[in-house]
Motif scaffolding. Structure first.
Motif, short mmCIF file in Angstrom:
data_model
loop_
_atom_site.label_atom_id
_atom_site.label_comp_id
_atom_site.label_asym_id
_atom_site.label_seq_id
_atom_site.Cartn_x
_atom_site.Cartn_y
_atom_site.Cartn_z
N PRO A 81 -13.01 2.47 -74.33
CA PRO A 81 -11.73 2.70 -75.03
C PRO A 81 -10.60 1.75 -74.63
N PRO A 82 -10.37 1.46 -73.33
CA PRO A 82 -9.27 0.52 -73.05
C PRO A 82 -9.58 -0.91 -73.51
N ILE A 83 -10.87 -1.30 -73.52
CA ILE A 83 -11.22 -2.61 -74.08
C ILE A 83 -10.91 -2.62 -75.57
N LEU A 84 -11.30 -1.55 -76.26
CA LEU A 84 -11.03 -1.44 -77.69
C LEU A 84 -9.53 -1.45 -77.98
N LEU A 85 -8.76 -0.77 -77.14
CA LEU A 85 -7.30 -0.75 -77.32
C LEU A 85 -6.74 -2.17 -77.24
N GLY A 86 -7.21 -2.95 -76.27
CA GLY A 86 -6.75 -4.33 -76.16
C GLY A 86 -7.13 -5.16 -77.37
N ILE A 87 -8.35 -4.95 -77.87
CA ILE A 87 -8.80 -5.67 -79.07
C ILE A 87 -7.89 -5.34 -80.25
N ASP A 154 -24.73 -13.28 -73.07
CA ASP A 154 -26.15 -13.66 -73.09
C ASP A 154 -26.32 -14.93 -72.25
N ASP A 155 -27.55 -15.37 -72.10
CA ASP A 155 -27.83 -16.49 -71.21
C ASP A 155 -27.76 -17.85 -71.90
N THR A 156 -27.62 -17.87 -73.23
CA THR A 156 -27.67 -19.15 -73.93
C THR A 156 -26.37 -19.92 -73.84
N GLY A 157 -25.24 -19.20 -73.70
CA GLY A 157 -23.95 -19.87 -73.71
C GLY A 157 -23.57 -20.40 -75.08
N GLY A 158 -24.18 -19.84 -76.14
CA GLY A 158 -23.91 -20.34 -77.48
C GLY A 158 -22.69 -19.75 -78.14
N ALA A 159 -22.12 -18.69 -77.57
CA ALA A 159 -20.94 -18.05 -78.14
C ALA A 159 -19.98 -17.68 -77.02
N SER A 160 -18.71 -17.61 -77.33
CA SER A 160 -17.70 -17.28 -76.33
C SER A 160 -17.87 -15.85 -75.83
N CYS A 161 -17.47 -15.62 -74.60
CA CYS A 161 -17.54 -14.28 -74.02
C CYS A 161 -16.33 -14.05 -73.13
N VAL A 162 -15.99 -12.77 -72.98
CA VAL A 162 -14.93 -12.36 -72.05
C VAL A 162 -15.51 -11.25 -71.19
N VAL A 163 -15.64 -11.52 -69.90
CA VAL A 163 -16.26 -10.56 -68.99
C VAL A 163 -15.45 -10.51 -67.70
N SER A 164 -15.77 -9.53 -66.88
CA SER A 164 -15.21 -9.48 -65.54
C SER A 164 -16.03 -10.41 -64.64
N ASP A 165 -15.40 -10.98 -63.64
CA ASP A 165 -16.12 -11.87 -62.72
C ASP A 165 -16.90 -11.00 -61.73
N SER A 293 -13.71 4.85 -54.19
CA SER A 293 -13.42 3.43 -53.99
C SER A 293 -14.25 2.65 -55.01
N THR A 294 -13.63 1.67 -55.67
CA THR A 294 -14.35 1.00 -56.76
C THR A 294 -13.77 -0.38 -57.02
N ILE A 295 -14.46 -1.13 -57.86
CA ILE A 295 -13.98 -2.43 -58.29
C ILE A 295 -13.32 -2.24 -59.65
N ARG A 296 -12.04 -2.55 -59.71
CA ARG A 296 -11.29 -2.37 -60.96
C ARG A 296 -11.40 -3.63 -61.81
N ILE A 297 -11.97 -3.46 -62.99
CA ILE A 297 -12.01 -4.58 -63.92
C ILE A 297 -10.87 -4.44 -64.92
N ARG A 298 -10.48 -5.54 -65.52
CA ARG A 298 -9.30 -5.58 -66.39
C ARG A 298 -9.71 -5.27 -67.83
N HIS A 299 -9.99 -3.99 -68.08
CA HIS A 299 -10.50 -3.59 -69.39
C HIS A 299 -9.60 -4.05 -70.53
#
Length: 341
Positions: A81-87, A154-165, A293-299
């Protein structure tokens, strides 16, 4: 007598301006070409008359629907949901809307939904369903469909992606546990066919290798999924195989909650017997017992960046493919503590 839908000409007459001025005002991309006072008057009259743009006619003229298809694997997962909100926020600023679909993990179902979206003349796709080796991604690339992947790639690198490091995120988690004094650390990894499972596993192993910890004291157990149930089953089996484990880095927050379930079932306590670190920082993780305790990603940031990239791909089809990795952060709460002496 039938009620005729108001037209641009009707709005122009009511506003006292030319037809072309109304056309500019109704398009968010050209609204700035009209003075703020005139634009406000046109919008007031359009609203009073009940004017609604004819998107079908507009699509025929511009060859753009100004609609983006967004495909999610599990809308019940609080990560999305927060990713969708940003979109949606990013798209609306430029006059675009999102059609959101929930498809699960079945490849045939995903293909059916994506083909239907393309049949509805969406201008592009934002996919959160990518697998590392994904024929659907390749199909979209082959058909020149503007495409951005979010959360996974995906592993091909054929399209742009936005992910957490994920490499950085796992390093932060492991370093935190090492500072607590843990020397028997395990990782419950997500499925290897997903980039999140693969990269978090690689990040965990790289962090262990970079430390002074004996690699034989680090145990990786692959879970069949990211659910709470999968996390519970994985930790029960992990502790059977590696009973000396004092800390676990889970591949997701839901898996971490499953670890809580397993710890309670075994009559143990968190963090007194086993420390647990999650990944994602979904809503309400601070209300767990103990708070996770967790790793916060920037949804939200992932979503807004994905919106920017898909619009860029639409306007400039030859633009470079981008691999955007947003830096996560460690959130220390009460599920981690030094191991028992």
């Amino acid at each position: 007598m039938t009620n005729k839908n108001p037209t641009l000409s009707d709005v122009a007459r009511a506003s006292g301006v030319h037809f072309s001025t109304v056309s500019r005002v109704m398009n968010p991309q050209t609204r700035q070409m009209v003075s703020a006072e005139v634009a406000a008057r046109v919008l007031v009259e359009a609203n009073r008359l009940g004017y609604r743009p004819n998107r079908a006619a507009s699509t025929l003229v511009t060859r753009k629907s100004r609609i983006i298809g967004v495909v999610l694997p599990d809308i019940t997962n609080a990560v999305f949901p927060p990713i969708l909100l940003g979109i949606e926020e990013g798209l609306r600023k430029h006059g675009y809307l999102a059609i959101v679909t929930n498809v699960g993990a079945d490849e045939e179902e995903q293909l059916f939904v994506i083909n239907r979206l393309l049949g509805q003349q969406v201008d592009g796709l934002i996919l959160a369903t990518a697998r590392r080796h994904d024929p659907i991604i390749q199909m979209c690339i082959d058909q020149n469909v503007p495409l951005v992947m979010v959360n996974r790639s995906d592993d091909t690198g054929g399209a742009s992606c936005v992910v957490s490091d994920d490499m950085v995120g796992m390093r932060l988690a492991v370093e935190h546990l090492l500072l607590q004094g843990h020397r028997h650390i395990a990782h419950i990894a997500g499925p290897e066919n997903l980039s999140t499972g693969h990269m978090r596993r690689m990040g965990f192993l790289a962090a262990i290798q970079a430390s002074e910890l004996d690699p034989s004291h680090a145990f990786v157990f692959e879970s069949s999924g990211y659910s709470r149930e999968c996390g519970k089953a994985a930790l029960l089996e992990l502790l059977r195989q590696s009973p000396q484990t004092t800390a676990v880095v889970a591949g997701s927050d839901l898996m971490a909650i499953g670890c809580y379930d397993a710890i309670r079932e075994l009559g143990l306590s968190c963090p007194e017997d086993i420390s647990v670190v999650g990944h994602n920082d979904m809503p309400y993780m601070d209300m767990m017992r103990p708070p996770l305790s967790t790793i916060r990603i920037r949804h939200h940031g992932i979503g807004t960046e994905a919106a920017r990239l898909i619009l860029q791909a639409i306007e400039a089809p030859d633009a470079a493919v981008l691999d955007v990795r947003l830096r996560p952060e460690l959130v220390e709460r009460e599920s981690t503590a030094p191991p028992r002496a």
